[in-house]
Design a protein around this motif. Structure first.
Motif, PDB file in Angstrom:
ATOM      1  N   ALA A 116     -63.015  18.578  -8.691  1.00 45.06           N
ATOM      2  CA  ALA A 116     -63.276  17.170  -9.013  1.00 45.06           C
ATOM      3  C   ALA A 116     -63.043  16.952 -10.498  1.00 45.06           C
ATOM      4  CB  ALA A 116     -64.698  16.789  -8.617  1.00 45.06           C
ATOM      5  N   GLY A 117     -61.800  17.019 -10.910  1.00 46.49           N
ATOM      6  CA  GLY A 117     -61.456  16.825 -12.305  1.00 46.49           C
ATOM      7  C   GLY A 117     -61.152  15.369 -12.613  1.00 46.49           C
ATOM      8  N   PRO A 118     -60.828  15.063 -13.871  1.00 45.20           N
ATOM      9  CA  PRO A 118     -60.577  13.677 -14.266  1.00 45.20           C
ATOM     10  C   PRO A 118     -59.407  13.044 -13.537  1.00 45.20           C
ATOM     11  CG  PRO A 118     -59.937  15.210 -16.008  1.00 45.20           C
ATOM     12  CD  PRO A 118     -60.708  15.995 -14.999  1.00 45.20           C
ATOM     13  N   GLY A 119     -58.364  13.822 -13.274  1.00 44.89           N
ATOM     14  CA  GLY A 119     -57.215  13.265 -12.577  1.00 44.89           C
ATOM     15  C   GLY A 119     -57.554  12.796 -11.178  1.00 44.89           C
ATOM     16  N   ALA A 120     -58.297  13.622 -10.434  1.00 48.51           N
ATOM     17  CA  ALA A 120     -58.696  13.250  -9.075  1.00 48.51           C
ATOM     18  C   ALA A 120     -59.636  12.054  -9.092  1.00 48.51           C
ATOM     19  CB  ALA A 120     -59.365  14.443  -8.383  1.00 48.51           C
ATOM     20  N   ILE A 121     -60.563  12.029 -10.042  1.00 45.71           N
ATOM     21  CA  ILE A 121     -61.525  10.935 -10.128  1.00 45.71           C
ATOM     22  C   ILE A 121     -60.826   9.610 -10.390  1.00 45.71           C
ATOM     23  CG2 ILE A 121     -63.401   9.981 -11.535  1.00 45.71           C
ATOM     24  CD1 ILE A 121     -64.437  12.857 -11.849  1.00 45.71           C
TER      25      ILE A 121
END
Length: 201
Positions: A117-122
């Motif tokens: 759940a990194g920034p890109g996925a969020i």
């Protein structure tokens, strides 16, 4: 009706960002020396944490944007830049992979957050939920999110078998291909954000 295009677009985006083949060697390194039963449990915990984080941002994304007074085009541009950084990591290979610690459950940190759940996925989920303006689109978006986390769980749970099949070279190849696709998605997202800023000016 179920919107296949929306499902496919978000699922592919999350796949190249979360990178199940690429997370496999990291998962194996972080859980090395643990019994197989514990490895399976840690795979489930990591996916549960990632899904929880993604779901919170998916449900409350609009409220977060309103509270911070951030426009969608600005978020698209920022998200595109974040995706581009992740793509560069995938293309060049990460040199600072996390190591196992005694004080932190690695299934929660760093596997669940921020590797999965990194920034890109969020950012991608927030934008997808925001643009899903019909019930069918919303169902497609959340189905894609659930399906992606199911793929992550299956990949980590059967990671030992996967490594035997595709070998380290296969993992590297798939990771590089994912980086190329993600970089294209990132550039397109930046272009869309800049276009919206110009049109609204």
């Amino acid at each position: 009706m179920f919107d296949v295009a929306v499902f496919g677009s978000l699922f592919l985006t999350l796949f190249v960002i979360m990178d199940p083949p690429g997370i496999t060697p990291i998962f194996l390194a972080l859980t090395a020396g643990r019994p197989a039963k514990m490895q399976r449990r840690m795979a489930m915990q990591a996916v549960a944490v990632a899904f929880g984080v993604i779901a919170v941002f998916g449900l409350l994304g609009q409220q977060i944007l309103d509270y911070l007074h951030v426009s969608v085009p600005a978020l698209m541009i920022a998200g595109g830049l974040l995706l581009l950084l992740i793509a560069l990591d995938l293309l060049t290979g990460k040199t600072d992979e996390p190591t196992q610690t005694k004080d932190v459950n690695v299934a929660l940190v760093p596997l669940g957050m921020p590797l999965l759940a990194g920034p890109g996925a969020i950012v991608s989920v927030i934008l997808a939920v925001q643009h899903a303006d019909t019930v069918d689109s919303q169902i497609s978006v959340w189905t894609a999110i659930v399906a992606m986390h199911l793929v992550l769980w299956l990949t980590m749970r059967y990671s030992l078998l996967i490594i035997r099949v595709i070998k380290d070279g296969g993992v590297v190849l798939v990771t590089r291909l994912a980086g190329m696709m993600l970089s294209a998605i990132a550039v397109q997202q930046i272009i869309n954000g800049v276009t919206q800023v110009i049109q609204s000016a």
